[in-house]
Design an enzyme around this catalytic site. Sequence first.
Site, mmCIF file in Angstrom:
data_model
loop_
_atom_site.group_PDB
_atom_site.id
_atom_site.type_symbol
_atom_site.label_atom_id
_atom_site.label_comp_id
_atom_site.label_asym_id
_atom_site.label_seq_id
_atom_site.Cartn_x
_atom_site.Cartn_y
_atom_site.Cartn_z
ATOM 1 N N HIS A 50 0.833 -1.209 0.000
ATOM 2 C CA HIS A 50 0.000 0.000 0.000
ATOM 3 C C HIS A 50 0.866 1.257 0.000
ATOM 4 O O HIS A 50 0.816 2.082 0.917
ATOM 5 C CB HIS A 50 -0.942 -0.007 1.212
ATOM 6 N N SER A 70 -22.614 6.225 -9.361
ATOM 7 C CA SER A 70 -21.887 7.145 -8.489
ATOM 8 C C SER A 70 -21.555 8.448 -9.209
ATOM 9 O O SER A 70 -20.813 8.468 -10.186
ATOM 10 C CB SER A 70 -20.598 6.489 -7.990
ATOM 11 N N VAL A 126 -13.971 2.061 -1.775
ATOM 12 C CA VAL A 126 -13.498 2.429 -3.111
ATOM 13 C C VAL A 126 -12.040 2.025 -3.287
ATOM 14 O O VAL A 126 -11.212 2.224 -2.398
ATOM 15 C CB VAL A 126 -13.649 3.940 -3.339
ATOM 16 N N VAL A 139 -13.037 1.474 4.774
ATOM 17 C CA VAL A 139 -12.240 0.292 4.466
ATOM 18 C C VAL A 139 -11.074 0.653 3.548
ATOM 19 O O VAL A 139 -10.058 -0.044 3.513
ATOM 20 C CB VAL A 139 -13.127 -0.797 3.821
ATOM 21 N N ASP A 187 -6.283 1.868 3.946
ATOM 22 C CA ASP A 187 -4.944 1.406 3.570
ATOM 23 C C ASP A 187 -4.393 2.173 2.377
ATOM 24 O O ASP A 187 -3.173 2.282 2.211
ATOM 25 C CB ASP A 187 -4.962 -0.093 3.233
ATOM 26 N N LYS A 245 -8.280 9.341 8.870
ATOM 27 C CA LYS A 245 -6.902 9.166 9.333
ATOM 28 C C LYS A 245 -6.813 7.774 9.927
ATOM 29 O O LYS A 245 -7.756 7.295 10.567
ATOM 30 C CB LYS A 245 -6.494 10.225 10.360
ATOM 31 N N VAL A 273 -9.636 1.764 10.945
ATOM 32 C CA VAL A 273 -8.555 0.857 11.310
ATOM 33 C C VAL A 273 -7.871 0.350 10.040
ATOM 34 O O VAL A 273 -8.533 -0.180 9.139
ATOM 35 C CB VAL A 273 -9.079 -0.318 12.155
ATOM 36 N N ALA A 274 -6.555 0.500 10.003
ATOM 37 C CA ALA A 274 -5.816 0.203 8.772
ATOM 38 C C ALA A 274 -5.525 -1.280 8.574
ATOM 39 O O ALA A 274 -5.058 -1.665 7.501
ATOM 40 C CB ALA A 274 -4.508 0.994 8.753
ATOM 41 N N ASN A 275 -5.752 -2.084 9.568
ATOM 42 C CA ASN A 275 -5.582 -3.536 9.395
ATOM 43 C C ASN A 275 -6.778 -4.263 10.006
ATOM 44 O O ASN A 275 -6.640 -5.087 10.899
ATOM 45 C CB ASN A 275 -4.256 -4.027 9.994
ATOM 46 N N MET A 276 -7.936 -3.956 9.494
ATOM 47 C CA MET A 276 -9.173 -4.526 10.039
ATOM 48 C C MET A 276 -9.131 -6.039 10.139
ATOM 49 O O MET A 276 -9.516 -6.613 11.168
ATOM 50 C CB MET A 276 -10.374 -4.084 9.210
#
Length: 381
Positions: free
Chosen positions: A96, A220, A239, A267, A270, A279, A298-301
Amino acid sequence: MLLGVPKEIKTNENRVGLTPTSVREVVEHGHQVIVETQAGANIDFYDDDYRTAGAEIVDDAATVFARADMIVKVKEPQPSETRQLRPDQVLFTFLHLAPDPEQTTGLQESGCTAIAYETVTSDRGGLPLLAPMSEVAGRMAVQAGARCLEKIMGGRGLLLGGVPGVGPAKVTVLGGGVAGNNATRMATGMGADVTVLDKSLPRLAQLDDQYMGRIRTLYSTVESVEQCVLEADLVIGTVLLPGAAAPKLVKREMIKHMKPGAVIVDVSVDQGGCCETTKATTHSDPTYIVDDVVHYCVANMPGAVARTSTIALNNATLPFVVKLANKGVWPALGEDRHLANGLNVCRGQVTYEAAARDLGREYTDPQRFINNGKGPDAEAA
């Protein structure tokens, strides 16, 4: 080849790069594996399990990085790990890069060959190594969002599916890909009122057929996103632009006019997030509030359900790990264009175009290094 599996050190990250089952498969192909002690212990993969599978257990990560030809991880290397990478070493993990200039610089300075799970492609046009984690994150997003709607979490005090005589919460899902579809599946199953937005008309048609009128699908646009975000009790952002920073669909001004106590679960965090107020947070401190709107970013769900996530990820990554080990990195990349799409950094150069563009770095065509499977040193040799 000697493969190395260090213990993940990102906050609350309990996944592990290789399971004992994967180690056994690699060893059966004639390779060696070293695993840092306790690397999988938090999800019930113990040192003795790895020994039985044929791995050597070592005392620390420094030994893994010093000895291994290829490092197999889950999350992007943290600064202390990046500093241990070598020019002759392959790193295979999630990266990422687009929203992370510090990591990119570290990888460039290391000189290593970094292959990112999230940009490996398939004949069907998907992202097969990202997909299992997108499935997990999409499903978890609804669980997290439902929890955040509770008053104690700062939410509106709504039950996602409502009860007889009380209507359900309105859920807006931005993006109808793997994560978005899994979020839709969970939210619909819990009885929520779900709207999905996407720019792909074929994808919207698929979702419409799949859910047979139980959800609304919208094309969209700036206007449709704004309308749905302002009406929503829960917004789930999924997205994705492969390897690139996520577009900021939810503007700061929209947040000001959302319902007090509404929830955003991003989501896409990342890749920088699809909301201007996003953030990155951690499982130990997952939420914050902006203009009375609860943000879960949360960046690592998938790390919260680490055993499920690790097994699902290994099911997808193992064939590629074996291919890299059996053939060597350059022949493997040379014969498999989908695996070659995973090459993000090599010998100090950024080799994934979207990441280079978003980072403002010079882009180098990866074929310069792959060299038809011969590697960058073929002519010199």
